[in-house]
Write an enzyme that holds these catalytic residues in place. Structure first.
Site: not given
Ligand code: PLP
Length: 480
Positions: A72, A125, A215, A451
């Site tokens: 944990y 999204t 990201d 969606f």
């Molecule tokens: C998939 C994705 C996310 C979100 O990640 P999850 O693992 O689906 O929660 C964020 N940014 C981008 C560019 C993604 O492709």
């Protein structure tokens, strides 16, 4: 046609696929409200819905699963994952999360103040949803070429610094406190940014006291484009390019379900100077995800991610992946099917507006096309258009984005060339009878990320008249 690059791996285990009849698929579609997210996986022959969490793991990753430390607190597997992230990306501060959106949630809740404007190179999204839930506002600063499906510009993921500067002029850097830049921009068709552009963004932002957060969900695929297409990087390794990208940021989040080459997981990572923000996020992870040494991931998942992050940097793997995607893109393009150019980093995107010009955007041409492709050949794809863009909260009207796309996302290391050839044939068949494809009406929709769960029925518009050569005899009724 690009020369085939054979897969740098061989198959050790197989998973059977089941072909269905057209009648069966028609019934499935009806039951699923014409939403490919609501189809059952057993009814799908080839699943190109998403590249998220659908990768095949290597024997080394499966081996790593067995040595996961499920403690944990203070799990050894967390150390391995953190070391791998620091080695590949250079971020020393790491918080694991159950998947990418868990990291987005922590970041936006702790970084954004109500009224903040966060520009992005288009949007994803869940990222946008978390920004808005935290009281921030999204602005698109991607270059204009990204909205033009016919443009061959190589760096459609680039930020337009003039657009960014315009926002800073308008709102001031007190409100535009950060920009979020994503590699291999999904909503633009998997389009990369250049390192030169990212460096310019960084320089601009440093001059204005604006933070840069990335990201990095598809960072390796973007790095491949830089290595092969950007002047000056041919001698760099993928890992060196990834580190260089990350060094131009203050922090990042990742959905490991994509370039992490695992089926579940994510993380938030920061540079040492973001320690204060990092501490705040880390004290919150225990509320929403789990203790800060597992954050919603099991020890074995962290262990296989540690391996996956290193494997994804292999140029032989990335080159083969890209050649698979180019093969599918080329087969469709040569048959006249409207596709987004150039070919993206994680899939092929169909231009549903050009494919189905007789369907008005408020009857969701991309959604209708995704349903039709499934009906034709059992291949599951996804809408990336008016349904995904959602409604304007003020007017309640559909956002009607410029891009109305169907995404064919290619899972990593999963399908072979013949699967992709079969897919191309099915889509070309739909293209030949495209004038008979009907639009859709929404029957029900959730308020956020609609969606995923919206349901549709077929619209009863009059279809355009076509001659035997499949040419339109009269102009389509709602041509735009
Ligand atoms: C998939 C994705 C996310 C979100 O990640 P999850 O693992 O689906 O929660 C964020 N940014 C981008 C560019 C993604 O492709």
């Amino acid at each position: 046609m690009p020369r085939c690059i054979p897969e740098p791996y061989r198959i050790k285990m197989v998973e059977p696929l089941r072909m269905t009849t057209r009648e069966h698929r028609a019934a499935c579609l009806e039951k699923a409200g014409y939403n490919t997210f609501l189809l059952h996986s057993d009814d799908v022959f080839i699943d190109l819905l998403t590249d998220s969490g659908t990768s095949a793991m290597s024997d080394r990753q499966w081996g790593a699963l067995m040595v996961g430390d499920e403690a944990y607190a203070g799990s050894r597997s967390f150390d391995h994952m953190r070391e791998s992230i620091e080695d590949v990306m250079g971020y020393a501060l790491v918080i694991p999360t159950h998947q990418g959106r868990g990291a987005e949630h922590l970041f936006f809740q702790n970084f954004v103040q109500p009224g903040d404007i966060i520009p992005m190179n288009m949007y994803f999204t869940t990222t946008r949803a978390h920004l808005e839930l935290a009281g921030g506002e999204f602005r698109d600063v991607i270059c204009d070429e990204a909205h033009d499906t016919s443009s061959d510009f190589r760096w459609k993921g680039n930020v337009d610094i003039e657009k960014l500067d315009g926002l800073v002029e308008q709102y001031g850097s007190e409100r535009v406190r950060a920009i979020s830049v994503a590699p291999d921009v999904n909503m633009a068709g998997g389009q990369p940014f250049s390192l030169q552009n990212l460096r310019e963004v960084r320089a601009y932002c440093s001059g204005h006291g604006i933070k840069v957060f990335l990201d990095i969900t598809r960072i390796a695929e973007n790095a491949w484009f830089i290595r092969h297409n950007e002047a000056g990087f041919a001698d760099w390794s993928i890992k060196e390019i990834i580190r260089e990208i990350c060094s131009n940021s203050d922090g990042a989040w990742m959905s490991s379900k994509k370039d992490g080459l695992v089926n579940m997981g994510g993380f938030l990572a920061m540079q040492p100077w973001e320690d204060e923000l990092f501490q705040r996020c880390r004290s919150q992870v225990v509320v929403y995800e789990g203790l800060h040494t597992y954050g919603g991931m099991s020890g074995r998942d962290m262990e296989s991610l540690a391996v996956g992050l290193r494997e994804v940097c292999e140029d032989s793997y990335l080159s083969c992946r890209h050649s698979q995607i180019e093969l599918l893109h080329g087969l469709l393009a040569r048959a006249g099917v409207p596709v987004v150019n150039p070919c993206g980093g994680h899939g092929v995107f169909l231009d549903a507006r050009a494919f189905l010009p007789h369907i008005d955007q408020d009857h969701y041409p991309a959604q209708a096309l995704a349903a039709e492709i499934f009906l034709e050949c059992g291949v599951r794809t996804m809408e990336r258009g008016n349904v995904s863009a959602g409604r304007d909260p003020e007017t309640g009207l559909n956002r009607r984005p410029k891009l109305e796309l169907v995404r064919l996302a290619i899972p990593r290391r999963v399908y072979t060339e013949s699967h992709l050839e079969y897919t191309a044939e099915g889509i070309i068949d739909v293209y030949h009878r495209r004038h008979a494809v009907r639009g859709l009406d929404i029957i029900s929709e959730p308020a956020v990320l609609r969606f995923f769960q919206s349901r549709f029925s077929q619209h009863t518009e009059t279809l355009p008249v076509v001659d035997s050569e499949h040419h339109l005899a009269v102009p389509p009724p709602h041509y735009w």
